[in-house]
Enzyme design. Structure first.
Site, PDB file in Angstrom:
ATOM      1  N   TYR A   1       0.813  -1.223   0.000  1.00  0.00           N
ATOM      2  CA  TYR A   1       0.000   0.000   0.000  1.00  0.00           C
ATOM      3  C   TYR A   1       0.845   1.272   0.000  1.00  0.00           C
ATOM      4  O   TYR A   1       0.338   2.359  -0.254  1.00  0.00           O
ATOM      5  CB  TYR A   1      -0.962   0.028   1.200  1.00  0.00           C
ATOM      6  CG  TYR A   1      -1.836  -1.193   1.353  1.00  0.00           C
ATOM      7  CD1 TYR A   1      -1.986  -2.118   0.311  1.00  0.00           C
ATOM      8  CD2 TYR A   1      -2.516  -1.443   2.542  1.00  0.00           C
ATOM      9  CE1 TYR A   1      -2.774  -3.244   0.461  1.00  0.00           C
ATOM     10  CE2 TYR A   1      -3.309  -2.572   2.692  1.00  0.00           C
ATOM     11  CZ  TYR A   1      -3.427  -3.469   1.652  1.00  0.00           C
ATOM     12  OH  TYR A   1      -4.211  -4.582   1.810  1.00  0.00           O
TER      13      TYR A   1
ATOM     14  N   GLU B   1     -20.033   5.101  11.800  1.00  0.00           N
ATOM     15  CA  GLU B   1     -21.205   4.247  11.607  1.00  0.00           C
ATOM     16  C   GLU B   1     -20.836   2.760  11.645  1.00  0.00           C
ATOM     17  O   GLU B   1     -21.573   1.939  12.198  1.00  0.00           O
ATOM     18  CB  GLU B   1     -21.830   4.605  10.254  1.00  0.00           C
ATOM     19  CG  GLU B   1     -23.010   3.762   9.863  1.00  0.00           C
ATOM     20  CD  GLU B   1     -23.288   3.912   8.370  1.00  0.00           C
ATOM     21  OE1 GLU B   1     -22.872   3.039   7.601  1.00  0.00           O
ATOM     22  OE2 GLU B   1     -23.905   4.921   7.996  1.00  0.00           O
TER      23      GLU B   1
END
Length: 323
Positions: A55, A279
């Site tokens: 990454y 959330e």
């Protein structure tokens, strides 16, 4: 740190938090964003951070973790950090130097989990995807059992608390498990897993061998042009999933994550959006009824968002097998 994230025990006695924060950032401008979003994730209660040498943002993620340790939000032992050995470092003599390189970038003394990222070996060097003059990947030939022995030495040296694999099929897992002189079993196999690719056979095999399945792409995928077919359906728009979300008064993303947790799978959720990061922590506030789990099982269509086609020519390409 008081996190409500539950944990699953691994076969080596350590534990892994069942919800992880994914940090994959494709473009350069997202690297800084991945640092900010990792800080937010730790603030809202994520303690499992998943990253990789591939990454190319371990420095940023390390800074995010360190800043949250320095400001007292967490201690190092609260954080479960995963890194991965990239395919250019499969040769046994390159495994430890690769992990040490990641640790230097991260500014950490150890990782909690170190994975062989992909079973296909590439030519060693600084290029992540080494290619010849025709644009074809330059592969390497390495016995993954030798790579695994070098991984075991990293665990013995205290550089990695646990070791595992990623993107391995059943045959490749078997090869490691049946290796003469095996010292440590892989604690997990991190694979693409979501409602459209529910990996039920691989999951059953892993459970039988006390290997935890970790799901990446649990929410489908952002549309990375270079690695996925843009014609693929958007998982979170699935009508059955959306109807289920309405029934539970939750978002489709929460249903998709809860589905994995209820199957005993560790799920990785990736987002750069603060509201969505918050959330996703609500996944612990409800459970799915078994009838609804069966309905969701029925959505499987063996669809890979990450087919990894560029590696197909290598004999270790994992996705030709059924599972």
């Amino acid at each position: 740190m008081n996190s409500k994230i539950q944990k699953i025990e691994l076969n080596d006695g350590h534990s892994i938090p069942v919800l992880g924060f994914g940090t994959y950032a494709t473009e350069e401008h997202l690297k800084k964003k991945s640092m900010e979003s990792t800080k937010i994730a730790i603030d809202v209660g994520f303690c499992h951070i998943d990253c990789s040498h591939l990454y190319q943002n371990e420095e940023e993620i390390g800074q995010a973790i360190l800043s949250k340790i320095e400001d007292g939000t967490v201690k190092r032992e609260d954080i479960f950090y995963t890194s991965k050995l990239w395919s250019t470092s499969h040769r046994p003599e390159l495994v430890r130097p690769s992990l040490e390189n990641s640790l230097r970038k991260l500014n950490l003394d150890y990782v909690d989990l170190y994975l062989i990222h992909f079973p296909v070996s590439l030519k060693p060097g600084n290029e992540l995807l080494p290619k010849d003059e025709h644009g074809n990947l330059i592969f390497d030939t390495v016995d993954l059992c030798d790579t695994w022995e070098a991984m075991e030495k990293c665990k013995d040296a205290g550089l990695a608390k646990s070791i595992g694999v990623s993107n391995f099929n059943r045959r490749q897992l078997e090869m490691i498990l049946n290796k003469p002189g095996l010292k440590y079993k892989p604690v997990c196999n991190q694979v693409e897993c979501h409602l459209y690719l529910n990996q039920s056979k691989l999951l059953a095999y892993c459970k039988m061998n006390d290997i935890v399945l970790v799901a990446y792409g649990a929410l489908g995928t952002q549309r990375y042009k270079y690695c996925i077919n843009e014609d693929t359906p958007v998982l979170l728009d699935d009508p059955v999933l959306c109807a289920m979300a309405k029934k539970y008064k939750r978002t489709p993303a929460l249903i998709a994550l809860r589905y994995q947790l209820d199957r005993g799978i560790v799920a990785l959720a990736k987002s750069f959006n603060e509201e969505r990061i918050r959330e996703n922590m609500q996944v612990f506030d409800f459970q799915l009824a078994s009838d609804d789990m069966k309905i969701l099982d029925g959505l499987d269509r063996n669809l890979r968002y990450f087919p990894a086609d560029m590696f197909k020519a290598h004999p270790n390409f994992p996705f030709f097998d059924e599972y």
